[in-house]
Enzyme design. Structure first.
Site, short mmCIF file in Angstrom:
data_model
loop_
_atom_site.label_atom_id
_atom_site.label_comp_id
_atom_site.label_asym_id
_atom_site.label_seq_id
_atom_site.Cartn_x
_atom_site.Cartn_y
_atom_site.Cartn_z
N ASP A 1 0.84 -1.20 0.00
CA ASP A 1 0.00 0.00 0.00
C ASP A 1 0.88 1.26 0.00
O ASP A 1 0.38 2.38 -0.06
CB ASP A 1 -1.05 0.00 1.12
CG ASP A 1 -0.44 -0.08 2.52
OD1 ASP A 1 0.79 -0.21 2.63
OD2 ASP A 1 -1.22 -0.02 3.49
N SER A 2 2.21 1.06 -0.02
CA SER A 2 3.14 2.17 -0.26
C SER A 2 2.86 2.79 -1.63
O SER A 2 3.34 3.89 -1.92
CB SER A 2 4.60 1.69 -0.20
OG SER A 2 4.78 0.52 -0.98
N LYS B 1 -1.24 -9.40 3.06
CA LYS B 1 -0.45 -8.95 4.23
C LYS B 1 -1.27 -7.94 5.00
O LYS B 1 -1.95 -7.09 4.39
CB LYS B 1 0.87 -8.32 3.77
CG LYS B 1 1.67 -7.71 4.92
CD LYS B 1 3.11 -7.40 4.55
CE LYS B 1 3.32 -6.10 3.81
NZ LYS B 1 2.91 -4.89 4.55
N GLU C 1 9.21 -3.94 10.58
CA GLU C 1 9.57 -2.62 10.03
C GLU C 1 10.12 -1.67 11.09
O GLU C 1 9.59 -1.57 12.21
CB GLU C 1 8.33 -1.99 9.36
CG GLU C 1 8.65 -0.62 8.77
CD GLU C 1 7.69 -0.15 7.69
OE1 GLU C 1 6.76 -0.90 7.33
OE2 GLU C 1 7.89 0.98 7.22
O1 KIV Z 1 3.53 -1.04 1.64
C1 KIV Z 1 4.69 -1.47 1.60
O2 KIV Z 1 5.44 -1.27 0.64
C2 KIV Z 1 5.15 -2.27 2.73
C3 KIV Z 1 6.62 -2.52 2.84
C4 KIV Z 1 7.32 -1.28 3.18
C5 KIV Z 1 6.92 -3.61 3.78
O3 KIV Z 1 4.37 -2.65 3.54
#
Ligand code: KIV
Length: 256
Positions: A45-46, A112, A181
């Site tokens: 979700d980044s 996730k 994280e």
């Molecule tokens: O959203 C994302 O990219 C993540 C990673 C930073 C682990 O959760």
């Protein structure tokens, strides 16, 4: 190889070689990463920040993740595709199962979600529905507004003890691996030693987890306006793009 076998293969890497996980949000990037031999491709979700231009991940919705999850799943043949569950799509175990089913329908192998002990029932419910789940503990980006910023975790003994509880709880609930994280390196090492499942670190120091994950834009310098301090970019793609555009523009000609 089916998803169960792929997950077993990834879990068997523990102690053999580091698990390599990168984010991808579109077809060409995902296909390239898969062909490069990355173990896990995360539709994180980044994407809210590096693709959509939002200030954080709290603006990301289920339709966004479905849209990008489908692009990535279409591209990948070998790696495990994991799709992030956006904020407020797993507030209860029932809602978590419903959202996870929608995300799994993109063709991704797993979902996730962020959280420790308090999310164990949600993880167990998704597992019971037959969908593999990756956990995410330590700094939880979806809590950025609640916590007033991004703060390193596991600095105090109290926080470290809570993280130990978190990893045990999410592993017992059926998570097959967990992202750790922005956690103090020595604490991340203890979590890994305690964990029954592989840990994948980000911003937790090198050599503290069973693998590492990086946002692809950070790794290749494709989002030059911000790079986290813990990432060492291996390329400067944004400079290459700017150079190509300037060169192309300089060679444009009018009709004679
Ligand atoms: O959203 C994302 O990219 C993540 C990673 C930073 C682990 O959760």
């Amino acid at each position: 190889m089916n998803t169960t076998e792929t997950i077993a293969r990834i879990q068997a890497l523990r102690g053999v070689r580091p698990i390599a996980m990168l984010t991808a949000y579109d077809y060409p990037t995902a296909r390239l990463l898969d062909e490069t031999g990355v173990d896990i491709i995360l539709v994180g979700d980044s994407l809210g920040m590096v693709v959509m231009g939002y200030p954080d991940t709290t603006h990301v919705t289920l339709p966004h993740m479905i849209h990008h999850g489908e692009m990535v799943a279409r591209a990948v043949k070998t790696a495990l595709v994991v799709v992030d569950m956006p904020i407020h799509t797993y507030d209860t175990p029932d809602q978590a199962v419903k959202s996870a089913r929608t995300l799994a329908a993109t063709g991704a192998g797993a979902v996730k979600l962020e959280g420790g002990v308090e999310k164990a029932p949600h993880i167990a419910a998704i597992r019971a529905a037959g969908i593999p789940v990756m956990g995410h503990i330590g700094l939880l980006p979806q809590k950025v507004l609640e916590e007033g910023g991004y703060k390193m975790k596991g600095r105090s003994e109290e926080e470290a003890a809570a993280l130990m509880e978190d990893i045990s709880a999410i592993a017992a609930a059926g998570a097959f691996a967990a992202v750790v994280e922005c956690t103090k390196g020595s604490t991340a090492r203890r979590i890994t030693a305690r964990s029954p499942i592989p840990t994948i670190g980000i911003g937790a120091g090198h050599g503290t987890s069973d693998g590492e994950v990086v946002v692809i834009h950070d790794l290749v310098g494709a989002f030059p306006w911000f790079t986290p301090s813990f990432v060492k970019p291996q390329a400067q793609v944004s400079e290459e793009i700017a150079h190509a555009v300037r060169t192309w523009k300089a060679h444009l000609t009018l009709p004679s």
